[in-house]
Design a protein around this motif. Sequence first.
Motif, mmCIF file in Angstrom:
data_model
loop_
_atom_site.group_PDB
_atom_site.id
_atom_site.type_symbol
_atom_site.label_atom_id
_atom_site.label_comp_id
_atom_site.label_asym_id
_atom_site.label_seq_id
_atom_site.Cartn_x
_atom_site.Cartn_y
_atom_site.Cartn_z
ATOM 1 N N LYS A 185 0.831 -1.203 0.000
ATOM 2 C CA LYS A 185 0.000 0.000 0.000
ATOM 3 C C LYS A 185 0.862 1.248 0.000
ATOM 4 O O LYS A 185 1.782 1.387 0.790
ATOM 5 C CB LYS A 185 -0.916 -0.009 1.217
ATOM 6 N N GLN A 190 -3.374 5.394 -4.591
ATOM 7 C CA GLN A 190 -4.755 5.574 -4.210
ATOM 8 C C GLN A 190 -5.131 7.053 -4.147
ATOM 9 O O GLN A 190 -4.288 7.924 -4.017
ATOM 10 C CB GLN A 190 -5.014 4.939 -2.843
ATOM 11 N N VAL A 215 -10.495 5.112 -2.343
ATOM 12 C CA VAL A 215 -10.793 4.573 -1.018
ATOM 13 C C VAL A 215 -11.544 5.599 -0.180
ATOM 14 O O VAL A 215 -11.442 6.807 -0.403
ATOM 15 C CB VAL A 215 -9.508 4.139 -0.280
ATOM 16 N N THR A 219 -12.764 5.062 6.541
ATOM 17 C CA THR A 219 -12.685 3.621 6.798
ATOM 18 C C THR A 219 -11.520 2.947 6.091
ATOM 19 O O THR A 219 -11.112 1.848 6.475
ATOM 20 C CB THR A 219 -13.978 2.925 6.355
ATOM 21 N N GLY A 220 -10.996 3.596 5.028
ATOM 22 C CA GLY A 220 -9.941 2.978 4.246
ATOM 23 C C GLY A 220 -10.447 1.916 3.288
ATOM 24 O O GLY A 220 -9.666 1.253 2.597
ATOM 25 N N GLU A 221 -11.765 1.748 3.210
ATOM 26 C CA GLU A 221 -12.354 0.716 2.352
ATOM 27 C C GLU A 221 -12.237 1.098 0.885
ATOM 28 O O GLU A 221 -12.413 2.258 0.508
ATOM 29 C CB GLU A 221 -13.817 0.524 2.724
ATOM 30 N N VAL A 317 -6.780 -7.095 -1.064
ATOM 31 C CA VAL A 317 -7.456 -6.430 0.046
ATOM 32 C C VAL A 317 -7.545 -7.375 1.251
ATOM 33 O O VAL A 317 -7.427 -8.598 1.108
ATOM 34 C CB VAL A 317 -8.872 -5.960 -0.350
ATOM 35 N N ASN A 321 -11.938 -5.174 3.269
ATOM 36 C CA ASN A 321 -11.887 -4.563 1.943
ATOM 37 C C ASN A 321 -10.962 -3.352 1.897
ATOM 38 O O ASN A 321 -11.148 -2.444 1.103
ATOM 39 C CB ASN A 321 -13.286 -4.160 1.460
ATOM 40 N N ARG A 322 -9.936 -3.355 2.736
ATOM 41 C CA ARG A 322 -8.933 -2.296 2.718
ATOM 42 C C ARG A 322 -7.738 -2.763 1.904
ATOM 43 O O ARG A 322 -7.308 -3.915 2.021
ATOM 44 C CB ARG A 322 -8.493 -1.941 4.147
#
Length: 371
Positions: A185, A190, A215, A219-221, A317, A321-322
Motif C-alpha cells: 500500500k 490511491q 478509497v 474507513t480505508g475501504e 485487500v 476490503n482495505r
Amino acid sequence: MAQVLEVKAGDSLRDAIRLLYEKNAAVALITDNSSANNAATSKLSDRYIGVISFASMVLWCIERLKKDGANQSQKEAGQHAVEGFISRLDQNPDLKQAKVGELAKYFLWDPYIPVHLEDDTLFQVLLLLSKHQLLVLPVIKRATDHVIGFISQNAVVKFLLRSSGLEWFDSIANVTLSKFRFQRKNSVYQVYGDQSISEALLVLTENRFATVAAVDRITGELIGTVRKDDNTLLNNYQLFSKSKTMTLAEFIKIASNEDSYNLITDNQQHDPVAQSLRLRNNFILRMDSPVIHKEPDTLKQVMVKMTETNNESSFIVDELNRMIAALTFKDIIIEFAPPCLESRINGGGFFEPALQKTGCHIENGTLVSDQ
C-alpha cells in the motif's frame, strides 16, 4: 491483431485524438516528420520513433483545460462527445497549436521497441515487457518490414495461461499472493473518494498509472477505481465540466451506472490483443467493481480474472476490503521473466529450472557456470 495507426510528431493533438477515436484504436505509432524525406534510404520500421496512447493525449489535454475558465457553450453541450471536447481544445490557443511531439518532454511517449514475427520468442517478449514500461510491443513482419500489429501485456499473460498444468508454469502460478512481494500500500496508488475528479486524473497523469484505487478516507475501504482508459468524461461532457467540483465517489456512482460488464464471447477470446487495444470494448468492468483478491488466492487466479475483465490492475485487500497491495500485468510478467531481472520468488521464475539443468545460475545479474 489490432489495427496499426500512425501519427506524425508534427500532427496536432486534436487531429490525433480525433483519428484514434474514429478508428476505435487505443494506441498509435509516432513517425518522425522528416521520415518522408528519408523514405528512399531507410527501412519502413526506421520511421517510427515512439508509441502514444489515446488516454495519454486526452488526460494531458484535460489537465490543461482545467486551467481554462471558459464556460461550456450551449452549442458544445449539444455536440457529439468528442466534437465537444475538440471544440474546447480549439478555444484554447495553446492546445489548438499543441503537437503530438510536445508530449515527449512529459514522458508520455513509450519507446518504439519492436519484435519480429518470424524469429523472436516468448523469452524476448518477457524480457522487454519486464525491463521497460511499455504499452505494447509492435510486431514486424521481416519480409515486408511492416508493423502488422501489437503485443499487449494482456495478451502475454493470456498466452502464459495456456501453459497451465505444466510444472514450470504451475510452480509459480499456483503460489499464493502472500508469498510475493508486490507493491505494498502506497499513497501514490490511491485517491480518496472525497477528492475531485481532477485530482484523481492528476495522479494518473503524473505517475503514469493505468488504474488507481479510490478509497474511503475514514474507513480505508476500497470503493472503486479510476482508470486511465475510461472514456466516461469524454462521453459525458456535462461531467467533464464538473471535474473540479464533483467528488470521486459521486463520479464513480454515475459512471458505474453507465458502464456495463459482460463476459467475453468465444469469438473475442480468439483475439485478445485486438480487444484490449480498442477504445470502446463491449466488455468493461464497472468502476465500483474493481478486480480484488485476498492473500490466500493464487497468482493464477489473478491472471485469469485480470485477462477476462481486461483490467491492467487489481488490488489485494484484507477482510475489511482495505487495500494491502496493488498488482499490475507487469508485476505478473516479471515473475515469469528471465532470472537476471530479479524475479521475486526463488530468484528466477520459470527460467530457473532450465538454468539448473544446464549447470548454470544467475549471480549479481550475471550468468555463472556451476562446472
